[in-house]
Design an enzyme around this catalytic site. Structure first.
Site, short mmCIF file in Angstrom:
data_model
loop_
_atom_site.label_atom_id
_atom_site.label_comp_id
_atom_site.label_asym_id
_atom_site.label_seq_id
_atom_site.Cartn_x
_atom_site.Cartn_y
_atom_site.Cartn_z
N CYS A 248 0.83 -1.21 0.00
CA CYS A 248 0.00 0.00 0.00
C CYS A 248 0.87 1.27 0.00
CB CYS A 248 -0.98 -0.04 1.17
SG CYS A 248 -2.40 1.06 0.94
N HIS A 332 -3.94 -5.02 0.00
CA HIS A 332 -3.58 -5.55 1.31
C HIS A 332 -3.60 -7.07 1.31
CE1 HIS A 332 -3.54 -1.83 3.79
NE2 HIS A 332 -4.29 -1.38 2.80
N GLU A 334 -2.66 -9.01 3.59
CA GLU A 334 -3.01 -9.51 4.93
C GLU A 334 -4.51 -9.49 5.19
OE1 GLU A 334 -3.30 -5.18 5.43
OE2 GLU A 334 -1.97 -6.49 4.29
#
Length: 363
Positions: A248, A332, A334
């Site tokens: 990001c 993202h 995650e």
């Protein structure tokens, strides 16, 4: 809104007159992760899904120690949540943290306004029950919105001092620009010995920790607001063999360090359902995203290739260096919230770390 448009609803959470950058998120769930994501620092978030708060808040779903949003806007707010892990309602949680909620308005109309006119600044203001704002009051809110500036965002959310999360595996330094907790959890779950350093750390300070890999985390604001981080990444790149993974804001900072430029998107990408195409394989990934800036593809030097693009607007979603062990993604991996299918990128990073370690030993 800063253009004078007024949207009225019912106030919940904390009573306030709160200015911020108004953005919208298209996720159907994950509101607790959204409000606690440091990347939303300074923003008033409009949730496009019509019912928010129905499973309350839990002790496990936060992505940092507190909410970072300036306000939350929803169509319908559930004040009687039902979930076996819930420890309270979203309204009570945000009220306790001083965050106002505006509910009961037409969030579709507000979202369409932002799509048509671009992200803009706004104010959430609460009035006594039954009171109506006069022209002078509305004009004052407009001026408050126009005066809002998002400054020092990374410094406000990032760690002020280094700390370590011990592990048996490779030494990884995570440069904290406003890291979500799940980035660190994904690294430690793979056995990494993680040291988290402030966004202001120099290349020399990072290298003094003898990292086998570096992760540049997510964070709020514009990448051009942290020029010291760009210089730090340039110093790391000069090593020539240090694996780097940017996520990001970290992706954007790495791009600037490589000589590219960035620009502000009209209304950003925020949600847990953004399709991204991996150019090498043609595979489509559904991703979690939260960013208002993008890397200009035409500004990339020849040694950097675009690896992923958005299927919504064709913007750059991933980069890789053709010679150096560096790759980045705009989204993202995650998740939290969002699909978990992209966690393989952490494994790809650690495979890069392993290959680099083997090359160093055999050199």
């Amino acid at each position: 809104m800063e253009d004078g448009t007024l949207f009225a609803g019912a106030g919940f959470g904390a009573p306030a007159v709160q200015a911020g950058e108004v953005v919208f998120n298209t996720g159907m769930t994950g509101y607790q992760e959204v409000v606690t994501d440091p990347s939303y620092y300074g923003q008033i978030v409009v949730m496009t899904y019509p019912l928010i708060g129905n499973y309350g808040v839990t002790a496990a779903d936060g992505e940092s120690r507190q909410p970072w949003i300036r306000g939350l806007v929803v169509k319908e707010l559930c004040d009687r949540p039902s979930h076996w892990q819930a420890v309270g309602s979203l309204s009570d949680y945000l009220a306790g943290c001083g965050v106002p909620i505006l509910a009961g308005l037409d969030t579709r109309a507000l979202t369409r306004h932002l799509r048509s006119h671009g992200t803009m600044r706004g104010v959430i203001a609460t009035l006594p029950e039954g009171a109506e704002p006069g022209p002078a009051q509305v004009a004052a809110w407009v001026e408050t919105a126009r005066a809002f500036r998002l400054e020092g965002a990374v410094r406000s959310v990032a760690t002020a001092a280094p700390y370590r999360i011990p592990g048996p595996g490779p030494r990884v330094v995570a440069v904290d620009f406003g890291a979500k907790e799940n980035i660190l959890r994904e690294l430690t779950a793979r056995g990494c010995d993680v040291t988290v350093v402030p966004a202001t750390a120099s290349a020399e300070e990072v290298l003094s920790l003898r990292p086998e890999g570096v992760v540049l985390t997510n964070g709020p604001g514009a990448p051009t607001d942290v020029p010291e981080a760009v210089e730090m990444v340039r110093g790391l790149l000069s090593q020539g063999d240090l694996p780097i993974f940017g996520i990001c804001l970290g992706h954007q900072i790495a791009a600037l360090a490589l000589g590219a430029t960035t620009y502000k998107l009209p209304y950003g990408h925020r949600g847990a359902n953004h399709p991204v195409k991996e150019l090498a394989t043609g595979r489509i990934h559904i991703t979690s995203q939260n960013h208002g800036y993008a890397v200009a593809a035409e500004s990339l030097p020849p040694e950097v290739e675009v690896t992923h693009v958005s299927l919504h607007d064709g913007t750059v979603e991933g980069l890789a260096h053709r010679r150096l062990p560096l790759f980045t993604v705009q989204y993202h991996p995650e998740a939290c919230p969002g699909p978990r299918e992209n966690r393989y990128l952490f494994d790809r990073f650690l495979a890069l770390v392993d290959r680099s370690a083997v090359s160093t030993r055999t050199a």
